[in-house]
Structure formats: C-alpha cells, structure tokens
Design a protein around this motif. Structure first.
Motif, PDB file in Angstrom:
ATOM      1  N   PHE A 159       0.837  -1.198   0.000  1.00  0.00           N
ATOM      2  CA  PHE A 159       0.000   0.000   0.000  1.00  0.00           C
ATOM      3  C   PHE A 159       0.873   1.250   0.000  1.00  0.00           C
ATOM      4  O   PHE A 159       0.778   2.073  -0.888  1.00  0.00           O
ATOM      5  N   PHE A 160       1.736   1.392   1.010  1.00  0.00           N
ATOM      6  CA  PHE A 160       2.488   2.631   1.181  1.00  0.00           C
ATOM      7  C   PHE A 160       3.657   2.772   0.208  1.00  0.00           C
ATOM      8  O   PHE A 160       4.200   3.862   0.045  1.00  0.00           O
ATOM      9  N   GLY A 161       4.064   1.666  -0.429  1.00  0.00           N
ATOM     10  CA  GLY A 161       5.175   1.720  -1.354  1.00  0.00           C
ATOM     11  C   GLY A 161       6.516   1.738  -0.657  1.00  0.00           C
ATOM     12  O   GLY A 161       6.617   2.084   0.521  1.00  0.00           O
ATOM     13  N   ALA A 162       7.549   1.362  -1.384  1.00  0.00           N
ATOM     14  CA  ALA A 162       8.918   1.469  -0.882  1.00  0.00           C
ATOM     15  C   ALA A 162       9.466   2.809  -1.392  1.00  0.00           C
ATOM     16  O   ALA A 162       8.737   3.775  -1.520  1.00  0.00           O
ATOM     17  N   GLU A 163      10.732   2.867  -1.680  1.00  0.00           N
ATOM     18  CA  GLU A 163      11.313   4.070  -2.277  1.00  0.00           C
ATOM     19  C   GLU A 163      11.847   3.726  -3.668  1.00  0.00           C
ATOM     20  O   GLU A 163      12.399   2.648  -3.867  1.00  0.00           O
ATOM     21  N   PRO A 164      11.677   4.606  -4.659  1.00  0.00           N
ATOM     22  CA  PRO A 164      11.021   5.921  -4.589  1.00  0.00           C
ATOM     23  C   PRO A 164       9.501   5.789  -4.690  1.00  0.00           C
ATOM     24  O   PRO A 164       8.979   4.761  -5.101  1.00  0.00           O
ATOM     25  N   LYS A 165       8.783   6.855  -4.305  1.00  0.00           N
ATOM     26  CA  LYS A 165       7.328   6.885  -4.405  1.00  0.00           C
ATOM     27  C   LYS A 165       6.914   7.319  -5.806  1.00  0.00           C
ATOM     28  O   LYS A 165       7.712   7.833  -6.580  1.00  0.00           O
ATOM     29  N   GLY A 166       5.652   7.118  -6.114  1.00  0.00           N
ATOM     30  CA  GLY A 166       5.130   7.538  -7.409  1.00  0.00           C
ATOM     31  C   GLY A 166       3.656   7.209  -7.489  1.00  0.00           C
ATOM     32  O   GLY A 166       3.142   6.453  -6.667  1.00  0.00           O
ATOM     33  N   PRO A 167       2.937   7.766  -8.472  1.00  0.00           N
ATOM     34  CA  PRO A 167       1.483   7.576  -8.546  1.00  0.00           C
ATOM     35  C   PRO A 167       1.052   6.121  -8.668  1.00  0.00           C
ATOM     36  O   PRO A 167      -0.026   5.755  -8.196  1.00  0.00           O
ATOM     37  N   ASN A 168       1.859   5.278  -9.275  1.00  0.00           N
ATOM     38  CA  ASN A 168       1.530   3.855  -9.400  1.00  0.00           C
ATOM     39  C   ASN A 168       2.425   2.975  -8.533  1.00  0.00           C
ATOM     40  O   ASN A 168       2.470   1.759  -8.718  1.00  0.00           O
ATOM     41  N   ARG A 169       3.124   3.609  -7.596  1.00  0.00           N
ATOM     42  CA  ARG A 169       3.997   2.873  -6.684  1.00  0.00           C
ATOM     43  C   ARG A 169       3.430   2.807  -5.275  1.00  0.00           C
ATOM     44  O   ARG A 169       4.118   2.405  -4.347  1.00  0.00           O
ATOM     45  N   VAL A 170       2.195   3.220  -5.127  1.00  0.00           N
ATOM     46  CA  VAL A 170       1.477   3.145  -3.861  1.00  0.00           C
ATOM     47  C   VAL A 170       0.056   2.675  -4.151  1.00  0.00           C
ATOM     48  O   VAL A 170      -0.387   2.656  -5.298  1.00  0.00           O
ATOM     49  N   GLY A 171      -0.665   2.297  -3.094  1.00  0.00           N
ATOM     50  CA  GLY A 171      -2.054   1.912  -3.261  1.00  0.00           C
ATOM     51  C   GLY A 171      -2.246   0.431  -3.520  1.00  0.00           C
ATOM     52  O   GLY A 171      -1.314  -0.378  -3.387  1.00  0.00           O
ATOM     53  N   LEU A 172      -3.476   0.081  -3.914  1.00  0.00           N
ATOM     54  CA  LEU A 172      -3.828  -1.328  -4.108  1.00  0.00           C
ATOM     55  C   LEU A 172      -4.314  -1.617  -5.520  1.00  0.00           C
ATOM     56  O   LEU A 172      -5.127  -2.523  -5.741  1.00  0.00           O
ATOM     57  N   SER A 173      -3.838  -0.860  -6.497  1.00  0.00           N
ATOM     58  CA  SER A 173      -4.175  -1.156  -7.888  1.00  0.00           C
ATOM     59  C   SER A 173      -3.565  -2.497  -8.286  1.00  0.00           C
ATOM     60  O   SER A 173      -2.618  -2.980  -7.655  1.00  0.00           O
TER      61      SER A 173
END
Length: 327
Positions: free
Chosen positions: A84-98
């Motif tokens: 959900f929260f993503g690792a690094e780096p963040k991005g619009p498709n690097r977080v969430g539950l898509s």
C-alpha cells in the motif's frame, strides 16, 4: 512455544511472532536484527512480519539477508509483506492497491527478500481509489502464480473485509484469510466488537500489532518520558501525541500495580492479556534489544495467572470494554 491456526486456515503460526516495524533498517544495526531473529527462531517463533513501507523497503532487504545467511529450512518459517504505502522511490503507481502496484509490489518485495514466495501478503490499508474487486483479483493472480500463499488485510473495516469476501465468493476466488489490526488494552474495538461476525461466520485469522500500545503499556512512561524511545524518532510526532495522553499513563500505572502483585513485568502481562483472546492468532512483538525480546518471549508463562478474577480486576481499571448489544 504455542502454535495456533490462522483463523480457519490450516497454517500454524506461533502465538508470538517478530515484527520489523521501526527497527530493521532504521533503528537498529543489521547485526542486532540478526541476533533478534535468531533468538526468536530458536525460541519457536515461526512468523516474521514485514512490509514494503518499513524503512522504505530496507527492512525487507535486511530481513532477507539474514534469512539467506541463516539458511533455515524454508518450510520452518513464515514471512509476510504488506502492500500500500510503497517502498522508495514513491510515485502515482507505486502506492495503493491497484492491480499494477499489488503485483509489482509483490515482485519487488520478493527481490528484496531474495525469496521465491511470501507466506502472507497484506493490503496494508484500504485504498479508496481502487475498487476492492480489482485488488481481490490481483491477489488471486498472485496466489495462482505461487508468489503468495495467503492474503489478508490490515486496519480494514469489517464492511471492507466483507466486501472483499463477497467479491471472492461471487467470482470463485480466494478471499482474505487474515486481518492485522492494532490490539491492546487500550485499542480494543475492532477485535472485540467490529470483527465478531467475521470470526464467527468466516473464521478470519488475526496477526495483531502493538500489544504494548507503542510502549505506553510497557510501563516506561509511568514516571517519565525517556528520550531514547521510538516515540522520539524523527517523523513520529503523530504517534507521541496520540499515545502519551495522561489517561493512558494512568491506566498503565494501575495495571502495572496488578502485574507487580502477580510477580510479572508489565509488558509480559499486556502481551499475555492479548493472547488470552481466542480470536488472536498471533501477537507480533517488536524489539530493539535482545534482553527485551527474551523477556517478552516468556509472556506465555503468564497466561495461567490470568484467572477470571484477575481479568475482572484489569477490566475495572480499563473501563473500556466495547459494548455489544444483545438482540
């Protein structure tokens, strides 16, 4: 060590498990992390909890290196990650539950862990921007591919979990097996009220976190606010402000007095109190020092001391048991 079924699932989890939040890859050295995992494993712990968001992915890398170095039989332990929260780096498709992030996040976690599969994969929070149906299908894809063995949720509402179960049933998919909520003497509502029908009707398992309420129930704040605790780590002001309320400190002081009468430490009493709930599959321990972990690993010894009379005395102090209407 005691082992419990993860809800209605066949897999057995140690009643106590070890988590890496705030410690691995951030607060402690890799050497200390290795010592903690060794102590846990040699004392019967078979479940190690992690997440992509812990230390930006570094926590998984540290744990993966330790597992590779130890070369323990893969069938002897369980490993989790959360998406959900993503690792690094963040991005619009690097977080969430898509679907994109759930699947790519799993592949990234496996790479960091240097493992072929994850035993447990959690949706770390609900995602209002992604249909639950999309997430359920993505998890089922990973199950079919053998990348994960069980999937679950963390800090979802009962309604959201029910929706996931409904989607899975309607499409003949595998639904969530477990939920990872916060549960302790202060935070009780989800486990003791909101999820009751999920336990009864669907056999939901639980891997509960923060049994000491971020250290408040350890007794360390009873008479002081030491500056070397995790509540003073950079970026955790929200945790300090939420947990260090005077009422909570007073609860800790009064329950500590009961622990002293029983001849046990406050942390062990708090952990054993969580274990006494039959809907708790495993209690995730956090530790930054070997002595701390060794002490808390003996919390199971306190269970026989928690008689109905002792539990009532604790309830008289807490005064926060969720009200469940009788129809």
């Amino acid at each position: 060590m005691e082992y419990r079924r993860l809800g209605k699932a066949g897999v057995q989890v140690s009643a106590l498990s070890l988590g890496s939040w705030l410690t691995f890859g951030k607060q402690i050295s890799d050497e200390v992390a290795g010592d903690l995992m060794t102590i846990a494993y040699e004392n019967g712990i078979n479940f190690f909890d992690n997440a992509e968001g812990y230390a930006g992915g570094k926590s998984e890398e540290v744990m993966g290196k330790i597992l590779k170095a130890k070369n323990w039989d893969r069938e002897s332990y369980l490993v989790s990650s959360k998406v959900f929260f993503g690792a690094e780096p963040k991005g619009p498709n690097r977080v969430g539950l898509s679907r994109k992030h759930v699947i790519e996040g799993c592949h990234a976690a496996l790479k960091r862990f240097q493992l072929d599969y994850l035993d447990f994969y959690f949706c770390h929070r609900p995602d209002v921007n992604t249909p639950i149906e999309e997430t359920v299908w993505a998890m089922n894809t990973l199950l079919q591919q053998g990348k994960i063995l069980y999937w679950g949720t963390s800090e979802w509402s009962a309604v959201e979990i029910m929706e996931a179960i409904k989607v899975a049933k309607e499409n003949h998919l595998i639904g969530p097996t477990m939920e990872q909520p916060q549960y302790n003497m202060i935070e009780r509502n989800k486990l003791e009220k909101e999820y009751l029908l999920l336990f009864r009707d669907y056999g939901l398992g639980t891997t509960i976190w923060s049994p000491l309420h971020s250290g408040v129930l350890s007794g360390k704040y009873n008479n002081a606010d030491p500056g070397d605790t995790r509540l003073h780590l950079e970026g955790l002001d929200w945790l300090k402000n939420r947990t260090l309320a005077e009422t909570k400190i007073e609860i800790s002081k009064k329950v500590t007095a009961i622990a002293q009468e029983l001849g046990v430490s406050m942390p062990k009493l708090a952990i054993a109190w969580c274990l006494r709930n039959p809907n708790v599959s495993t209690v995730i321990l956090g530790a930054s020092k070997a002595e701390q972990l060794k002490e808390n690993l003996t919390a199971l010894d306190v269970l026989p001391l928690l008689t109905e009379d002792v539990m009532k005395r604790i309830e008289d102090v807490l005064q926060n048991k969720p009200f469940i209407p009788q129809y």
